[in-house]
Design an enzyme around this catalytic site. Structure first.
Site, PDB file in Angstrom:
ATOM      1  CB  SER A 136      -0.897   0.005   1.239  1.00 55.23           C
ATOM      2  OG  SER A 136      -1.567   1.240   1.388  1.00 55.23           O
TER       3      SER A 136
ATOM      4  CE1 TYR B 226      -4.168  -1.882   4.996  1.00 54.87           C
ATOM      5  CE2 TYR B 226      -3.162   0.184   4.314  1.00 54.87           C
ATOM      6  CZ  TYR B 226      -3.847  -0.968   4.006  1.00 54.87           C
ATOM      7  OH  TYR B 226      -4.216  -1.217   2.709  1.00 54.87           O
TER       8      TYR B 226
ATOM      9  CE  LYS C 288      -1.930  -3.840   3.034  1.00 55.24           C
ATOM     10  NZ  LYS C 288      -2.256  -5.138   2.395  1.00 55.24           N
TER      11      LYS C 288
END
Length: 297
Positions: free
Chosen positions: A152, A165, A169
């Site tokens: 991401s 997150y 990632k």
């Protein structure tokens, strides 16, 4: 469709909706036999709705493809192994693993606790380990394998409220860098995508480009990276809205002084950050070679 996947078996995690569903449909319509893995959890990873995977299987079959549903949790080692066992039991082999499953538990770092960190790492980062590791030995034995992980831009560049997150990632990028090196002699490639698409993960954002961000446009990049003709490995592609671009980690030539001090760094930041003639090392030793060349070694 000259990039076909006849006789190939693909495992796609988190394929009950959004990007994973789009990837499964794309590979299925191109001839791959697909294992559609999805527990059917909420966006935060809670609850179970196991029927989602079966719905996508029916969609693939409606396109003339072949697929089976799998509802194991990829957040555990046992669950990841079971996903690969599902593929082998149904189709006799595994050729492709697309690690797509993910959850969100966004909070500002100040308010982030273990319950906001551990489940996110378990699904995104450990989940990729859990599914890819049992497939890896099969890839080595058959002399072929394709691994794609879903990274991401939050990991590449950061995003407010997404410390957990983003950490997971970017960790996936480190994973594919190593897999690319270790898989080279076995004809195994490993790459990452940074998708830009409208899914339930992004539905809460006010995005003026929403009408252009069909997940299927990301799946084109995934299909390319999964194909036997693709020789890219250890690469990261940003894909979305019909655009595909390379994301990379580079290193500048930098500033060198044998008795370097903190003051030297302060006084020579322009040289440290001068990206003229930057390099993209293929592994950690190649960056060491840059230092060796500057030292005249």
């Amino acid at each position: 469709m000259d990039l076909s996947f006849d006789d190939r078996v693909a495992v796609v995690t988190g394929a009950g909706g959004g990007l994973g569903r789009a990837h499964a449909l794309e590979l299925g319509r191109r001839g791959a036999k697909v294992v559609v893995n999805d527990m059917g959890t909420s966006l935060s990873g809670d609850g179970v709705e196991r029927g989602r995977a079966a719905i996508v299987v029916k969609e693939i079959e409606a396109l003339g493809g072949t697929a089976v549903a799998d509802t194991n949790s990829i957040a555990t080692e046992e669950g990841g192994r079971s996903v690969i066992e599902t593929a082998v039991a149904a189709f006799g082999r595994v050729d492709i693993v697309v690690n797509n499953a993910g959850i969100l538990r966004d909070k500002t770092f100040h308010n982030t606790g273990p319950d906001d960190v551990d489940p996110v790492l378990d699904v995104h980062l450990k989940g990729a380990f859990n599914v890819t590791r049992p497939a890896w030995s099969l890839f080595r034995d058959q002399g072929f394998g394709r691994v794609v992980v879903t990274s991401s831009s939050a990991g590449f560049f950061g995003n407010f409220g997404q410390a957990s997150y983003a950490s997971a990632k970017l960790g996936l990028v480190g994973l594919i860098k190593v897999l690319a090196i270790e898989g080279r002699k076995y004809n195994i490639t490993a790459n990452a995508i940074g998708p830009v698409a409208m899914t339930r993960m992004t539905s809460g954002f006010d995005n003026p480009l929403a009408d252009h961000l069909d997940p299927a446009l990301v799946s084109s990049a995934v299909a390319f990276l999964c194909h036997e003709s693709c020789e890219l490995s250890g690469e990261v592609l940003s894909a979305g809205g019909g655009r595909v671009a390379r994301v990379f980690i580079g290193v500048t030539r930098g500033y060198l002084k044998g008795d370097l001090t903190a003051e030297d760094i302060r006084d020579h930041l322009d040289e440290v950050f001068d990206d003229t003639g930057y390099q993209v090392p293929g592994n950690s030793m190649e960056e060491m070679n840059l230092l060796a060349s500057m030292l005249g070694k």
